[in-house]
Structures are given as C-alpha cells and as structure tokens.
Design an enzyme around this catalytic site. Sequence first.
Site, mmCIF file in Angstrom:
data_model
loop_
_atom_site.group_PDB
_atom_site.id
_atom_site.type_symbol
_atom_site.label_atom_id
_atom_site.label_comp_id
_atom_site.label_asym_id
_atom_site.label_seq_id
_atom_site.Cartn_x
_atom_site.Cartn_y
_atom_site.Cartn_z
ATOM 1 N N LYS A 1 11.441 6.587 -6.281
ATOM 2 C CA LYS A 1 10.145 6.646 -5.573
ATOM 3 C C LYS A 1 10.081 5.528 -4.552
ATOM 4 O O LYS A 1 10.465 4.380 -4.836
ATOM 5 C CB LYS A 1 8.997 6.450 -6.553
ATOM 6 C CG LYS A 1 8.968 7.491 -7.639
ATOM 7 C CD LYS A 1 7.760 8.373 -7.527
ATOM 8 C CE LYS A 1 7.756 9.370 -8.670
ATOM 9 N NZ LYS A 1 6.865 10.485 -8.461
ATOM 10 N N LEU B 1 0.572 3.645 -2.190
ATOM 11 C CA LEU B 1 1.049 3.483 -3.569
ATOM 12 C C LEU B 1 1.598 4.784 -4.150
ATOM 13 O O LEU B 1 1.059 5.864 -3.907
ATOM 14 C CB LEU B 1 -0.100 2.969 -4.442
ATOM 15 C CG LEU B 1 -0.781 1.694 -3.930
ATOM 16 C CD1 LEU B 1 -1.939 1.322 -4.851
ATOM 17 C CD2 LEU B 1 0.211 0.540 -3.815
ATOM 18 N N HIS B 2 2.693 4.638 -4.913
ATOM 19 C CA HIS B 2 3.281 5.781 -5.620
ATOM 20 C C HIS B 2 3.402 5.412 -7.094
ATOM 21 O O HIS B 2 2.936 4.349 -7.521
ATOM 22 C CB HIS B 2 4.626 6.160 -4.992
ATOM 23 C CG HIS B 2 5.560 5.005 -4.818
ATOM 24 N ND1 HIS B 2 6.143 4.355 -5.884
ATOM 25 C CD2 HIS B 2 5.995 4.351 -3.712
ATOM 26 C CE1 HIS B 2 6.904 3.379 -5.447
ATOM 27 N NE2 HIS B 2 6.832 3.331 -4.118
ATOM 28 N N HIS C 1 4.578 1.921 -8.039
ATOM 29 C CA HIS C 1 3.509 0.909 -8.000
ATOM 30 C C HIS C 1 2.581 1.065 -9.209
ATOM 31 O O HIS C 1 2.151 0.074 -9.795
ATOM 32 C CB HIS C 1 2.658 1.063 -6.737
ATOM 33 C CG HIS C 1 3.380 0.821 -5.453
ATOM 34 N ND1 HIS C 1 3.650 1.826 -4.555
ATOM 35 C CD2 HIS C 1 3.891 -0.311 -4.908
ATOM 36 C CE1 HIS C 1 4.273 1.328 -3.510
ATOM 37 N NE2 HIS C 1 4.440 0.031 -3.693
ATOM 38 N N LYS D 1 13.438 -1.686 -7.961
ATOM 39 C CA LYS D 1 14.094 -0.957 -6.869
ATOM 40 C C LYS D 1 14.471 -1.941 -5.757
ATOM 41 O O LYS D 1 15.521 -1.828 -5.149
ATOM 42 C CB LYS D 1 13.201 0.145 -6.309
ATOM 43 C CG LYS D 1 13.950 0.952 -5.241
ATOM 44 C CD LYS D 1 13.227 2.208 -4.863
ATOM 45 C CE LYS D 1 12.051 1.923 -3.980
ATOM 46 N NZ LYS D 1 12.418 1.472 -2.607
ATOM 47 N N GLN E 1 7.788 -9.357 7.704
ATOM 48 C CA GLN E 1 9.018 -8.906 7.047
ATOM 49 C C GLN E 1 9.646 -7.705 7.742
ATOM 50 O O GLN E 1 10.616 -7.141 7.241
ATOM 51 C CB GLN E 1 8.783 -8.637 5.566
ATOM 52 C CG GLN E 1 7.897 -7.439 5.245
ATOM 53 C CD GLN E 1 7.549 -7.387 3.761
ATOM 54 O OE1 GLN E 1 6.753 -8.170 3.261
ATOM 55 N NE2 GLN E 1 8.160 -6.466 3.031
ATOM 56 N N GLY F 1 0.803 -1.219 0.000
ATOM 57 C CA GLY F 1 0.000 0.000 0.000
ATOM 58 C C GLY F 1 0.831 1.263 0.000
ATOM 59 O O GLY F 1 2.033 1.233 -0.270
HETATM 60 O O1 PAF Z 1 7.824 -4.968 -2.115
HETATM 61 C C1 PAF Z 1 6.921 -4.957 -1.247
HETATM 62 O O2 PAF Z 1 6.154 -3.983 -1.112
HETATM 63 C C2 PAF Z 1 6.759 -6.144 -0.308
HETATM 64 O O3 PAF Z 1 7.985 -6.645 0.077
HETATM 65 C C3 PAF Z 1 5.869 -7.249 -0.892
HETATM 66 C C4 PAF Z 1 6.477 -7.897 -2.128
HETATM 67 C C5 PAF Z 1 4.504 -6.679 -1.231
HETATM 68 C C6 PAF Z 1 5.668 -8.359 0.155
HETATM 69 O O4 PAF Z 1 5.052 -7.882 1.297
#
Ligand code: PAF
Length: 281
Positions: free
Chosen positions: A183, A33-34, A37, A148, A61, A31
């Site tokens: 970004k 988003l830029h 994305h 990136k 993560q 989310g």
């Molecule tokens: O690149 C990301 O935004 C995250 O690491 C991903 C691939 C959505 C996994 O949570």
Amino acid sequence: MKVITKISELREEIKQWKREGKTIGLVPTMGFLHEGHASLLKKCREENDIAITSNFVNPTQFGPNEDLEAYPRDFKKDCDLCESIGIDVVFHPVPEEMYTDAHAYVSIDTLSDTLCGKSRPIHFKGVCTVVTKLFNIVTPDRAYFGEKDAQQLAIIKKMVKDLNFDIEIIGCPIVREEDGLAKSSRNTYLNPEERKAALCLSRSINRGKEVISIGSKVENVLKEMINVIEKEPLAKIDYVSIVGLEDMQPVETVEKDVLVAMAVYIGKTRLIDNFIYKVVQ
Ligand code: PAF
C-alpha cells in the site's frame, strides 16, 4: 477530534496533557491515508492516552523534479479515517507555519547515501528536518513509522539515538493489497495497466525471500530478483540492493541481518518495497 493548524495552539494543548500526566503518541504522515497508515494510527491509539497525527506534505523532502505539486491529497477523507480510529488531534499546518526562509536542517550522511538517498539526494535531509520539528512540537513518548520506508525508519532511529530524543520509535509492518502490492499513496498514480505491472515488485520480493539464506552471495540473490522485474516491460529499476539493517551499507554476503530493498519505476511512478532477512529467524 481536533484539527489544529497552529504550532502555538498545539503546544498549549500538549502542555495541559503533560500536566495531567498523559502519554502522547505521534504518527507523522503526508496524508492521503491508506490502510498502512491506518495500522500505525490504530497502534498509536491503543498504546497512548493521547493519539496525535500530523498531516503535512513536507516540501523539503521533494527534489526539484519530483511530485510535490501532484502529491495526492484528500484531507476530508483523512479526517474521517482518523475520527473513526479515535485520534485526538490532526495537526495540519500550512508550509509557512513550518518553514521560514534560510531554515536550519538536520541530516545524517552515511545512512542517507545509499538506496533511495542515491536517487533522491535531499530527501532524507527534508525528512529528518520535518520529523525533528514534529518531535519538538509534539514531544511524544512514542512515534510510529511504516516499515515500507525501511531506510527512513533506520535513519529516524539513528537520529533519535544520536540527537538524544527521549522518544520510542515503533516500526509497523508493510500492509499489502490482496494481490501483494504494498500500500502506498503513490499507487493512485497507476493506470490499470501499470497497476498490473506493479506486481513485479512483490513478485521479486517473494523470489528474494525464496532464495536468500545465511551465507548467500548477494550478487546471486539480486540476480534472481532483478530477473523477475526485467520480465515486466513497463518496469524500470532504480535500485535493487541488499544492505546491513542498521548501517544501510551494501554487503557482499548475507552474514548479519539485512534489508533487501528496491525502488522501481512503473511508467513515471516510483514505487518501493522491501523485506528484512534476519540471520537468526
Ligand atoms: O513517511 C512519510 O510519509 C514522510 O516521510 C514523513 C515521515 C511523514 C515525513 O514527512
């Protein structure tokens, strides 16, 4: 556009689309988003009958002292962007829908040991786990990731090969601000002074591109790149490294395709940037 929060509901929709012979594309995101994305979402929209994105800040993560709680969120704005691109489904589960206690994990050791994996030891295990789950839930034909996060992309490609996922992984180029800053959702953490300082990353990348060539000694290229960053008082280097593009292991001389990658703290914000040097251009 549908917003779906339940795995079972998403699976029902997907079953129907598969029965109709439709191809499915997936863009996994966290989310906020830029335009980076947006480029993935647009490509996914163009190349598939059904375009799905996941919007889930994946807790597994993030390390214990990282920015899970503070991670920026704006779901309404994200939905408006997805709608404008013509995305069919935004999958937006709560953490409890995705994880139970004592959860199974997926990890790849060697590729995760270098670069970002060194300072974020559990990060890629969390990424591999959530991406595996999303792949199993959505069963896409294609999945899209930004270059990136080059190490993430290499790890996902390896995971897909090793675990025999029948999914095409598509990497999309870094999108930059006009002044060169890559970004990133985390750019929002930067105050105006830090925002200016953050340009040392793209400056260093540009210096690297100028000096690297076949046969270059990695040490010399890195010295040039590090010099640029060290001129910026607000910057603190986590790493600047050159590794093999597929195995993510350090090299001493540039003889094969390499990834030139960095992570740099600007104040408290950790930013990453990279470029790929191909021996045959
Ligand atoms: O690149 C990301 O935004 C995250 O690491 C991903 C691939 C959505 C996994 O949570």
